[in-house]
Design a protein around this motif. Structure first.
Motif, PDB file in Angstrom:
ATOM      1  N   ALA B  18       9.077 -10.096 -52.487  1.00 20.76           N
ATOM      2  CA  ALA B  18       7.768 -10.240 -51.729  1.00 20.76           C
ATOM      3  C   ALA B  18       7.354  -9.128 -51.258  1.00 20.76           C
ATOM      4  O   ALA B  18       7.982  -8.088 -51.117  1.00 20.76           O
ATOM      5  N   GLN B  19       6.063  -9.021 -51.103  1.00 21.24           N
ATOM      6  CA  GLN B  19       5.264  -8.091 -50.903  1.00 21.24           C
ATOM      7  C   GLN B  19       5.288  -7.800 -49.086  1.00 21.24           C
ATOM      8  O   GLN B  19       5.317  -8.528 -48.584  1.00 21.24           O
ATOM      9  N   PRO B  20       5.152  -6.276 -48.970  1.00 18.03           N
ATOM     10  CA  PRO B  20       5.426  -6.073 -47.474  1.00 18.03           C
ATOM     11  C   PRO B  20       4.420  -6.745 -47.012  1.00 18.03           C
ATOM     12  O   PRO B  20       3.159  -6.946 -47.371  1.00 18.03           O
ATOM     13  N   ALA B  21       4.431  -7.196 -45.536  1.00 19.49           N
ATOM     14  CA  ALA B  21       3.337  -7.666 -44.906  1.00 19.49           C
ATOM     15  C   ALA B  21       2.319  -6.809 -44.884  1.00 19.49           C
ATOM     16  O   ALA B  21       2.370  -5.561 -44.746  1.00 19.49           O
ATOM     17  N   PRO B  22       0.827  -7.472 -44.757  1.00 15.23           N
ATOM     18  CA  PRO B  22      -0.009  -6.580 -44.603  1.00 15.23           C
ATOM     19  C   PRO B  22       0.142  -5.565 -43.624  1.00 15.23           C
ATOM     20  O   PRO B  22       0.597  -5.742 -42.527  1.00 15.23           O
ATOM     21  N   ASN B  23      -0.618  -4.378 -43.642  1.00 14.83           N
ATOM     22  CA  ASN B  23      -0.378  -3.190 -42.558  1.00 14.83           C
ATOM     23  C   ASN B  23      -0.892  -3.835 -41.036  1.00 14.83           C
ATOM     24  O   ASN B  23      -1.767  -4.713 -41.319  1.00 14.83           O
ATOM     25  N   MET B  24      -0.306  -3.419 -40.322  1.00 18.38           N
ATOM     26  CA  MET B  24      -0.828  -3.667 -39.016  1.00 18.38           C
ATOM     27  C   MET B  24      -0.572  -5.166 -38.486  1.00 18.38           C
ATOM     28  O   MET B  24      -1.655  -5.546 -37.679  1.00 18.38           O
ATOM     29  N   SER B  25       0.159  -6.076 -39.210  1.00 20.24           N
ATOM     30  CA  SER B  25       0.214  -7.435 -38.731  1.00 20.24           C
ATOM     31  C   SER B  25       1.446  -7.694 -38.290  1.00 20.24           C
ATOM     32  O   SER B  25       2.069  -8.847 -37.866  1.00 20.24           O
ATOM     33  N   ALA B  26       2.442  -6.944 -38.362  1.00 11.84           N
ATOM     34  CA  ALA B  26       3.863  -7.265 -38.011  1.00 11.84           C
ATOM     35  C   ALA B  26       4.417  -5.819 -37.667  1.00 11.84           C
ATOM     36  O   ALA B  26       4.086  -4.710 -37.923  1.00 11.84           O
ATOM     37  N   GLY B  27       5.603  -6.040 -36.759  1.00  7.53           N
ATOM     38  CA  GLY B  27       6.087  -4.957 -36.247  1.00  7.53           C
ATOM     39  C   GLY B  27       5.671  -4.166 -34.872  1.00  7.53           C
ATOM     40  O   GLY B  27       4.659  -4.879 -34.487  1.00  7.53           O
ATOM     41  N   PHE B  28       6.240  -3.022 -34.830  1.00 12.56           N
ATOM     42  CA  PHE B  28       5.847  -2.721 -33.436  1.00 12.56           C
ATOM     43  C   PHE B  28       4.443  -2.338 -33.427  1.00 12.56           C
ATOM     44  O   PHE B  28       3.698  -2.577 -32.246  1.00 12.56           O
TER      45      PHE B  28
END
Lengths: 405, 375
Positions: B18-28
């Motif tokens: 799986a590709q990493p989640a689009p930048n800035m839509s998950a995580g801190f």
């Protein structure tokens, strides 16, 4: 007796024994009901007889005359703060009125600020900003869970008592002063032509209602909205100001000034009043915030989604779609919160703010020994106040209620 | 399976990772963006709030912990920069037990433990006899506690009620009042729902009277008017009078809680009980009451929190509960250094922990009840 048959009655009537012969009379629910109620009434009557009898004997023994005659005798003590003039030679009836007005004053201030705080924090709970949401939750959970009396004491003994003395009081623009003796603000004193300005103010208030109905009609006809808030504010400030300008400002401002050890002139807000209103507003505000939160949560999500889909802005969604519907849940809750706020204002007695309870049940009772009369009169006042709140809020409730089709 | 597949592994379908989640839509970072800086106005608010906290919190931490004085014998150990927890230390026994006789404090502790055990037993006993046992246990508990604290009946040293006080009195008073208010409120609630017109109107008057007047007025009635109601020469202890006041005050509120509970029990339950021929009291006590108590548990707890907060009012008629003790301590000639803030913060914390704990418990029970309905 014309009442629905209870299951007991039906059971008794349809029991085989009941159909053949009447059955033992003591199993007949109607006879039983009469028996129990007679017992209850006889018991109560005896109870009251005993109480009245004992009270009369006790009062005679301690030499207290019952009756309301004491109301017309001179009170002989001063009251810290009164909205109408009061001398220590005035009667107990006037003490009663002074206390009543002070109760109304602190309750009104409390209700006003508690409502504002409650709505701000209640709506803030739904903010997109995590910090605001957290602050709202923290406010509600902290102030709801600490006894009100403790909060009154905290403001009075820990916060307001820590303010500087009159000589180095905090001043705001050399007009408003805050010190350990209270808050001192300038006061407008009207001279000759000032009645005209008051009349203008009255006209402006009536004008707001006219403006409101006109704006509503126009919106229904044309869809155009009128900036009602600014219009009303302009009317209520502008009109009296205009009249005042034309009549050469018939007002003088009475500034508080330090004379000797204390401030003279202006309006004095005593620390007791400040502490009590602060505590009542903050405590009541926490409960009202809960009510507002419950109300907003009761509005189906589809409502705000629908509003968003037709392109309303977030603040308009709140004020035009969600809050009006939430009011159906909020208003009955507000009703009971306001009532308990009025009842809680009796905590004045703890810090010496001269509300009805303090001056009448506190001091007047001590001086005259007329326990039953003073407590009775005071309780009646609180009952009537609560009934008035209930009546007004129910009227208001009829306006916001969902009208069935 | 594995061994079978191992030789065909080269042909097996291997999904591209799986590709990493689009930048800035998950995580801190995304959380911060969504919750703190979602728009310009939100960002401004966030910055203002953070600035406020940064300017205030270090000062509070410094006052409460770093510059605070924790140990010492008297107020000379304290300085004005930090909190003087020595004050609380020195007065802790008074704040908790009042002036109860020094060597007899175990009696107060015993009462509190008994209370805790009774509460725990009502949750943990086997269901078959839980209600039959814990209701009588609850009802005798206040009287056992009075006997223990007073001591005369049990042959212990007599401690006059003037010496009872502190936070333990707040707890025991609230518990004793709500326990005894149960039967009253239950009867009033039944009366209010009754078909008998006289019983109904009397219940309504009682409930509305005790709900409608300020608690403070009730306390004054208890201390000034109640003695007049007894025949001459009867001297009823101050604490008993206050207890009576709290019981009736509480009964008014609890009756409304129970009324809600009665209405929440499905009508079928009443009809089923009637259809198997149970008498009124059998139906009410065996079928309806257990369900009413279960349904109204969150509201009972909420009402108890209110009562618990109201026990502070005891100070107005001069009973040395915790706040009254605090005020005595603050005006003590050895402690005139102005430690009001420390004292109030401490009492705030105690009450807050208790009340907040109970309201958390109430909402937990409410959630548990909710899932019951869905099953």
């Amino acid at each position: 007796m014309f009442q629905k048959k209870t299951t007991e009655q039906i059971k008794a009537a349809t029991r085989p024994s009941a159909q053949k012969k009447a059955g033992a009379f003591y199993n007949n629910p109607q006879i039983r009901a009469i028996f129990y109620q007679t017992l209850l009434v006889v018991g109560l009557l005896y109870f009251f007889y005993a109480i009245v009898n004992n009270t009369l004997t006790n009062m005679e023994a301690s030499g207290i005359k019952s009756g309301f005659g004491f109301l017309s005798t001179a009170a002989g003590y001063d009251i810290l703060m009164s909205l109408i003039s009061f001398e220590s030679t005035d009667t107990y009836l006037r003490v009663f009125i002074v206390g009543f007005l002070n109760t109304i004053l602190v309750s009104a201030i409390g209700i006003f600020f508690a409502t504002i705080l409650g709505f701000i924090f209640g709506v803030a709970y739904f903010s997109k900003n995590w910090l605001i949401r957290t602050i709202s939750t923290a406010y509600v959970e902290i102030f709801r869970n600490i006894p009100l009396l403790l909060q009154v004491f905290f403001w009075y003994f820990a916060v307001l008592a820590a303010l500087p003395g009159p000589r180095d009081s905090l001043s705001f623009g050399e007009a408003i002063f805050l010190n350990v003796r209270g808050l001192f603000t300038p006061k407008l004193v009207g001279s000759d032509g000032s009645t005209l300005v008051y009349i203008a103010l009255g006209i402006a208030v009536v004008g707001i209602f006219v403006l409101r109905s006109w704006a509503k009609k126009r919106q229904e006809l044309t869809g155009q909205q009128f900036p009602l808030l600014w219009g009303s504010l302009g009317l209520v400030i502008g009109l009296p100001l205009l009249v005042a300008l034309f009549t050469d400002l018939p007002f003088t401002v009475d500034y508080p000034a330090l004379k000797g050890f204390s401030f003279k002139g202006g309006i004095t807000i005593i620390p007791e009043l400040m502490a009590l209103s602060l505590a009542l507003s903050v405590y009541g505000g926490a409960f009202i915030a809960e009510a507002v939160r419950a109300g907003i949560q009761s509005v189906p999500k589809g409502q705000s989604e629908a509003a968003r889909s037709i392109g309303l802005k977030e603040n308009k969604i709140m004020s035009l779609v969600v809050v009006p519907q939430a009011m159906r849940v909020i208003v009955p809750l507000l009703n009971s919160e306001y009532q308990s706020l009025v009842k809680n204002s009796t905590l004045a007695a703890a810090i010496g703010y001269p509300d009805l309870f303090n001056v009448f049940v506190g001091t007047a009772l001590n001086q005259t020994g007329q326990a039953i009369e003073t407590i009775f009169m005071t309780i009646i006042v609180y009952f009537i106040l609560n009934m008035m709140i209930s009546f007004l809020m129910n009227r208001f409730n009829n306006n916001v209620e969902l009208t069935g089709r | 399976m594995m061994s079978n597949n191992s030789n065909t592994a080269s042909r097996q379908f291997v999904p591209t990772p799986a590709q990493p989640a689009p930048n800035m839509s998950a995580g801190f970072v995304a959380w911060v963006r969504d919750n703190l800086f979602s728009s310009i106005s939100n960002s401004i608010i966030t910055l203002i709030v953070i600035a406020f906290f940064v300017s205030v919190i270090p000062g509070i931490i410094d006052w409460a912990f770093i510059s605070a004085t924790w140990s010492g014998a008297d107020q000379s150990a304290c300085n004005k920069e930090g909190a003087c927890w020595v004050f609380i230390n020195a007065w802790s026994q008074q704040l908790f037990y009042g002036s109860y006789t020094d060597g007899e404090l175990w009696r107060v502790n015993l009462c509190l433990i008994l209370l805790a055990l009774t509460v725990i037993s009502s949750f943990t006993l086997p269901k078959s006899f839980r209600l039959k046992l814990s209701i009588p246990l609850f009802l005798v508990l206040p009287f056992i506690c009075i006997a223990i604290l007073d001591g005369r009946l049990l042959g212990l040293e007599y401690v006059d009620t003037d010496y009872w006080g502190g936070f333990s009195l707040n707890i025991l008073m609230a518990a004793a009042a709500i326990i005894i208010s149960f039967p009253f409120s239950f009867l009033w609630a039944l009366g209010r729902r009754s078909q008998m017109p006289l019983a109904r109107s009397i219940s309504v008057i009682l409930i509305e009277f005790f709900r409608g007047i300020p608690v403070l007025a009730l306390f004054f009635m208890g201390s000034v008017m109640l003695p007049m109601f007894f025949s001459e020469g009867t001297n009823v202890d101050k604490l008993i009078r206050v207890w009576l006041v709290l019981i009736f005050f509480m009964s008014g509120y609890m009756a409304e809680v129970f009324r809600g509970g009665f209405q929440a029990v499905p009508k079928g339950q009443y009809e089923a009980a009637d259809s198997v021929g149970l008498s009124y009291w059998q139906k009410t006590l065996l079928i309806i009451l257990p369900q009413v108590i279960k349904v109204s548990m969150p509201n009972i707890l909420a009402t108890f929190v209110m009562l618990f907060k109201n026990t502070v009012f005891l100070l107005i008629i001069g009973i040395p509960e915790i706040v009254q003790t605090l005020q005595t301590a603050l005006s003590n000639s050895n402690w005139l250094g102005g430690w009001a803030i420390e004292g109030y913060v401490f009492v705030f914390l105690i009450f807050w922990v208790c009340c907040f704990g109970m309201s958390l418990l109430a909402s937990k029970i409410e959630r548990d009840l909710d899932t019951d309905k869905r099953d």
